[in-house]
Design an enzyme around this catalytic site. Sequence first.
Site, PDB file in Angstrom:
ATOM      1  N   HIS A 135       0.865  -1.183   0.000  1.00 25.00           N
ATOM      2  CA  HIS A 135       0.000   0.000   0.000  1.00 25.00           C
ATOM      3  C   HIS A 135       0.904   1.236   0.000  1.00 25.00           C
ATOM      4  CE1 HIS A 135      -2.895   2.863   1.824  1.00 25.00           C
ATOM      5  NE2 HIS A 135      -3.852   1.997   1.560  1.00 25.00           N
TER       6      HIS A 135
ATOM      7  N   ASP B 118       2.853  -4.647   7.906  1.00 30.45           N
ATOM      8  CA  ASP B 118       1.648  -3.841   7.743  1.00 30.45           C
ATOM      9  C   ASP B 118       0.463  -4.799   7.885  1.00 30.45           C
ATOM     10  OD1 ASP B 118      -0.631  -2.659   6.753  1.00 30.45           O
ATOM     11  OD2 ASP B 118       0.334  -1.764   4.995  1.00 30.45           O
TER      12      ASP B 118
ATOM     13  N   LYS C 179     -10.763  -0.501  10.325  1.00 26.11           N
ATOM     14  CA  LYS C 179     -10.970  -1.683   9.468  1.00 26.11           C
ATOM     15  C   LYS C 179     -11.367  -2.900  10.298  1.00 26.11           C
ATOM     16  CE  LYS C 179      -7.984   0.024   5.809  1.00 26.11           C
ATOM     17  NZ  LYS C 179      -6.793  -0.119   4.981  1.00 26.11           N
TER      18      LYS C 179
HETATM   19  C1  LIG Z   1      -5.865   0.634   4.693  1.00 25.27           C
HETATM   20  C2  LIG Z   1      -4.460   0.200   4.572  1.00 25.27           C
HETATM   21  C3  LIG Z   1      -3.415   0.996   5.037  1.00 25.27           C
HETATM   22  C4  LIG Z   1      -3.622   2.373   5.571  1.00 25.27           C
HETATM   23  O1  LIG Z   1      -4.422   2.362   6.702  1.00 25.27           O
HETATM   24  P1  LIG Z   1      -4.986   3.737   7.275  1.00 25.27           P
HETATM   25  O2  LIG Z   1      -6.007   3.290   8.246  1.00 25.27           O
HETATM   26  O3  LIG Z   1      -5.564   4.485   6.119  1.00 25.27           O
HETATM   27  O4  LIG Z   1      -3.841   4.449   7.895  1.00 25.27           O
HETATM   28  C5  LIG Z   1      -2.137   0.495   4.946  1.00 25.27           C
HETATM   29  N1  LIG Z   1      -1.900  -0.721   4.432  1.00 25.27           N
HETATM   30  C6  LIG Z   1      -2.882  -1.511   3.988  1.00 25.27           C
HETATM   31  C7  LIG Z   1      -2.548  -2.868   3.456  1.00 25.27           C
HETATM   32  C8  LIG Z   1      -4.193  -1.073   4.035  1.00 25.27           C
HETATM   33  O5  LIG Z   1      -5.166  -1.855   3.561  1.00 25.27           O
END
Ligand SMILES: *Cc1c(COP(=O)(O)O)cnc(C)c1O
Length: 402
Positions: free
Chosen positions: A120, A197, A223
């Site tokens: 990302h 991540d 999320k």
């Molecule tokens: C959504 C996402 C992010 C960023 O998350 P935020 O909540 O916008 O800071 C980073 N990496 C992955 C794989 C994501 O799906």
Amino acid sequence: MNIDEIRGEYPILNREVAGKPLIYLDNAATSQTPRCVVEAINEMYYRYKANVHRGVHTLSQEATDHVEATREHVRQFINAASTQEVIFTRGTTESINLVAASFGEMLYNGDEIILTVMEHHSNIVPWQLVGHRKRIRIRVVPISDEGQLDLEAYEDMFTDNTRFVAITHVSNVLGTVNPVKQMIEIAHKHDVPVLIDGAQAAPHMQIDVQDLDCDFYALSSHKMYGPAGVGVLYGKQHWLEGMEPYQGGGEMIGRVTFERTTFADLPFKFEAGTPDFVGISAFGAALDYIERLGIDNIASHEHELLEHATTELMQIDGMRIFGTVPGKSSVISFLVRDISSYDMGLLLDKLGVAVRTGHHCTQPLMDRYGVNGTVRASFAVYNTLDEVDRFVSAVKRVASMF
Ligand SMILES: *Cc1c(COP(=O)(O)O)cnc(C)c1O
């Protein structure tokens, strides 16, 4: 699990869009929030609003207790060794920026870091920012057409100059679940620390940072059925102790004079300013919620939706699915013939279906596949097989218009 009962906790799912019942399939961007979490937010405002870690008065103590109880809950949730290793941030993006800026301070001219082509932008751009300043070289692990990382290429990338590895646990586009434990083991053989991540992993699978032996792990509350604006950075204590603070301000200090400032102990050294104590407390309620349902139950339900959607979508003429690695997570990225993702997304919206379109903050990955963007449907615990069927019919209908 009783999905009807679960859906009852989400007033937003009763909404209509364009006169049609909403089918919300953009869960990888953000999941919806159940009533118990919204009530936890209200409760904080109605009963406990006070600044944390400062006051001796009762409200401040109680608000602090809520935040610290959530920290302990997060510690258990990811099986960290200590709450000193659990730092609250605004989200995965801020967690990664913290590490890139702070660990990045220790990197020099000619040092190398390893990323993958499926990262990302949140796990690319922070490294470029520090990389340009410090003249660090970024190396990128390639993938197969199916969306599997090339582990041999990864292993060959390590040199005497490799200082850091930052990889996603689960791809937000391909759904690939990367063999991060194995990749961490490889990196550690070279004495190189690894950041994971976990934004797309934490909502769908059990995370055990000690078992993974990762050095850093980042996730986002929004999320995971939690409120927006809250994230977590897990870091091994010895790394965090060796890193300079990311931001300066209140809460993170020991003693301040104009000559010199000493810093607070972990985790507060990395939590400058008033944290989102309301959001953090409500994130605790979201973790309760996930634990009540059982993350394995959530995952198996999502898997059933994924299998069904994949089988049905594949019947459509000209369907191309991006990411076909076995055991993938519950996202499907696709294109139909040469219909642009934007057109598909816009017309699906007219049929009440919310999907994500475009590059999904992964432009290098789109370049890898030679496309501008894809349509992405992603599932959460409250989605149903019936919704999947209606979604597939809607895709067929849109495809027939072109
Ligand atoms: C959504 C996402 C992010 C960023 O998350 P935020 O909540 O916008 O800071 C980073 N990496 C992955 C794989 C994501 O799906």
